[in-house]
Design an enzyme around this catalytic site. Structure first.
Site, PDB file in Angstrom:
ATOM      1  N   TYR A  21      -1.045   4.445  10.643  1.00  0.00           N
ATOM      2  CA  TYR A  21      -1.380   3.468  11.677  1.00  0.00           C
ATOM      3  C   TYR A  21      -0.161   3.273  12.564  1.00  0.00           C
ATOM      4  CZ  TYR A  21      -5.578   2.111   9.055  1.00  0.00           C
ATOM      5  OH  TYR A  21      -6.785   2.112   8.412  1.00  0.00           O
ATOM      6  N   LYS A  34       1.559   1.912   7.259  1.00  0.00           N
ATOM      7  CA  LYS A  34       1.907   1.098   8.420  1.00  0.00           C
ATOM      8  C   LYS A  34       2.825   1.846   9.370  1.00  0.00           C
ATOM      9  CE  LYS A  34       0.751  -2.292   9.408  1.00  0.00           C
ATOM     10  NZ  LYS A  34      -0.460  -2.555  10.257  1.00  0.00           N
ATOM     11  N   LEU A  81     -11.909  -5.457  19.321  1.00  0.00           N
ATOM     12  CA  LEU A  81     -11.094  -4.248  19.360  1.00  0.00           C
ATOM     13  C   LEU A  81     -11.447  -3.420  20.580  1.00  0.00           C
ATOM     14  CD1 LEU A  81      -9.096  -2.239  17.955  1.00  0.00           C
ATOM     15  CD2 LEU A  81     -11.129  -1.166  16.970  1.00  0.00           C
ATOM     16  N   ARG A 106       0.831  -1.200   0.000  1.00  0.00           N
ATOM     17  CA  ARG A 106       0.000   0.000   0.000  1.00  0.00           C
ATOM     18  C   ARG A 106       0.872   1.259   0.000  1.00  0.00           C
ATOM     19  NH1 ARG A 106      -3.640  -1.550   5.129  1.00  0.00           N
ATOM     20  NH2 ARG A 106      -1.645  -2.543   5.663  1.00  0.00           N
ATOM     21  N   HIS A 162      -0.582   1.459  16.201  1.00  0.00           N
ATOM     22  CA  HIS A 162      -0.787   0.255  17.027  1.00  0.00           C
ATOM     23  C   HIS A 162       0.328   0.129  18.077  1.00  0.00           C
ATOM     24  CE1 HIS A 162      -3.988  -0.958  14.341  1.00  0.00           C
ATOM     25  NE2 HIS A 162      -3.181  -0.876  13.302  1.00  0.00           N
ATOM     26  N   GLU A 218      -5.782   4.764  13.854  1.00  0.00           N
ATOM     27  CA  GLU A 218      -6.701   3.845  14.529  1.00  0.00           C
ATOM     28  C   GLU A 218      -7.362   4.421  15.774  1.00  0.00           C
ATOM     29  OE1 GLU A 218      -2.652   2.832  16.364  1.00  0.00           O
ATOM     30  OE2 GLU A 218      -3.408   3.359  14.375  1.00  0.00           O
ATOM     31  N   ARG A 244     -25.979  -4.009  19.466  1.00  0.00           N
ATOM     32  CA  ARG A 244     -25.311  -4.420  18.230  1.00  0.00           C
ATOM     33  C   ARG A 244     -25.833  -5.771  17.760  1.00  0.00           C
ATOM     34  NH1 ARG A 244     -24.251  -3.058  13.563  1.00  0.00           N
ATOM     35  NH2 ARG A 244     -22.603  -4.230  12.529  1.00  0.00           N
ATOM     36  N   ASP A 265     -20.966 -11.091  20.727  1.00  0.00           N
ATOM     37  CA  ASP A 265     -20.609  -9.725  21.102  1.00  0.00           C
ATOM     38  C   ASP A 265     -21.217  -9.423  22.469  1.00  0.00           C
ATOM     39  OD1 ASP A 265     -19.530  -7.149  19.274  1.00  0.00           O
ATOM     40  OD2 ASP A 265     -20.719  -6.577  21.023  1.00  0.00           O
ATOM     41  N   VAL A 268      -7.732 -11.260  13.455  1.00  0.00           N
ATOM     42  CA  VAL A 268      -7.678  -9.944  12.822  1.00  0.00           C
ATOM     43  C   VAL A 268      -7.228  -8.880  13.823  1.00  0.00           C
ATOM     44  CG1 VAL A 268      -8.963  -8.282  11.401  1.00  0.00           C
ATOM     45  CG2 VAL A 268      -9.539 -10.700  11.291  1.00  0.00           C
ATOM     46  N   ASP A 271      -2.862  -6.848  15.189  1.00  0.00           N
ATOM     47  CA  ASP A 271      -2.200  -5.545  15.261  1.00  0.00           C
ATOM     48  C   ASP A 271      -2.206  -4.980  16.677  1.00  0.00           C
ATOM     49  OD1 ASP A 271      -1.137  -4.999  12.774  1.00  0.00           O
ATOM     50  OD2 ASP A 271      -2.983  -4.165  11.974  1.00  0.00           O
TER      51      ASP A 271
END
Length: 371
Positions: free
Chosen positions: A94, A75, A240, A15, A96, A118, A203, A198, A267, A270
């Protein structure tokens, strides 16, 4: 303002921080844009494409970092890039930082101002600069998980869609946010049996309203998570906590009760990962096996679909880049509490409370940094 776009150097990261269209917008606002040669090659954009948009092409990252006031990346900066940062220079990317104390130390030592995609928020409490990559990662999670389930990849040899007379695969998605929703949608599209867990009842109600009986929803008690994980062929970790380390929701003990060859896709890697047995992998070697269970923990999943990801990311970040360039970082952050929430490091201090807590340091009051 001079804005710099270096070529990404993280393993298998294709990217780029800005597209030529974004460069054209910035130039129209009176800014200068420096782009490292071949920075856009991974998305099919040549140096000439950037020149035609108004950018100046430079030969190496050192020149970009030396001349630019604002660095726009994708990144987190690698150690050699951190050493190129200088006091007062603004880095927008980003980060992290929660699971990466070494990067935090290097950023603080540089004296640069580091604003993390983020942790930027919006008026609805969402994370608008994380969302586009979460959408990509959620959809990819099912794609890579389905491949990992193939016998040649070390999986159990299960087709998520099933066939007439054979039951489809079972997918458990832990987390019903952006990643989880897109993962569930993809899995249902393939014909898998899908459950989303969740802790937010509103949600879960939204997801039930969207997908009805095709999607099972469960409140994420420890018992419910364990039961769903043990029954699943593919588990997607999509949890997250903004700025903080992800909670470890799947323990090693659970792995011994899963079908051998089942797959975990983390996922949340990070932010440290939400499986106890997770550690970051790369696109070169994306999976490993623990107790017979295949783990996919690539820390930059969207980098594999770099063109789609770059355009999606730039659509979201460009208004913020323009604000930072037009107003300067201090005024832009004073004016916008949501962009202010993106500030992670300034004046050699950690500014974001959740990041500071994860790193075990005291956060510095942002308004003092902006005074």
């Amino acid at each position: 303002m001079e804005i710099g776009v270096p070529k990404e150097i993280k393993n298998q990261e294709y990217r780029v921080g800005l597209t030529p269209a974004a460069v054209q917008e910035l130039v129209a606002h009176g800014h200068q844009v420096l782009v490292e040669s071949r920075a856009g090659a991974g998305i099919g954009m040549s140096d000439d494409d950037y020149r035609q948009a108004g950018a100046a092409i430079v030969e190496n990252a050192a020149t970009v970092f030396a001349q630019a006031d604002l660095i726009v990346k994708v990144k987190e900066p690698q150690p050699e890039e951190c050493l190129l940062l200088r006091p007062g220079q603004v880095l927008f990317t980003y980060l992290h930082l929660a699971p990466d104390p070494e990067q935090a130390r290097l950023l603080m030592a540089s004296g640069a101002v580091a604003i993390a995609y983020e942790t930027v928020t919006d008026a609805q409490g969402r994370l608008p600069l994380l969302a586009p990559m979460s959408e990509v990662a959620g959809r990819m999670a099912i794609q890579v998980g389905a491949h990992a389930l193939e016998k040649v990849s070390g999986g159990a040899g299960i087709l998520l869609a099933g066939v007439p007379g054979v039951a489809p695969g079972k997918v458990a998605v832990i987390g019903g946010g952006v990643v989880g929703t897109h993962a569930a949608r993809m899995a249902m599209g393939l014909g898998a049996e899908v459950v989303v867990l969740d802790k937010s009842l509103p949600r879960l109600a939204e997801l039930d309203g969207l997908y009805g009986p095709r999607l099972k929803t469960l409140y994420a008690t420890a018992e419910a998570v364990e039961t769903a994980v043990i029954a699943a062929d593919l588990v997607i970790g999509a949890v997250l906590v903004p700025g903080a380390n992800a909670p470890k929701l799947v323990t090693r003990a659970m792995l011994g009760r899963m079908r051998p060859g089942s797959v975990l896709v983390d996922v949340a890697i990070d932010q440290g990962g939400c499986f106890e047995t997770s550690h970051a992998t790369t696109h070169d070697q994306p999976t490993y096996v623990v107790d017979g269970i295949v783990h996919y923990c690539v820390a930059n999943m969207p980098g594999a679909v770099a063109r789609t990801s770059t355009f999606a990311l730039t659509n979201a970040t460009l208004p913020y880049v323009l604000r930072l360039a037009d107003l300067g970082w201090q005024q832009a952050l004073r004016d916008d509490i949501h962009l202010r929430n993106g500030l992670n490091v300034a004046q050699k201090q950690i500014a974001h409370p959740a990041v500071a807590a994860a790193l075990g340091v005291e956060p510095t009051d942002i308004m003092e940094l902006l005074a």
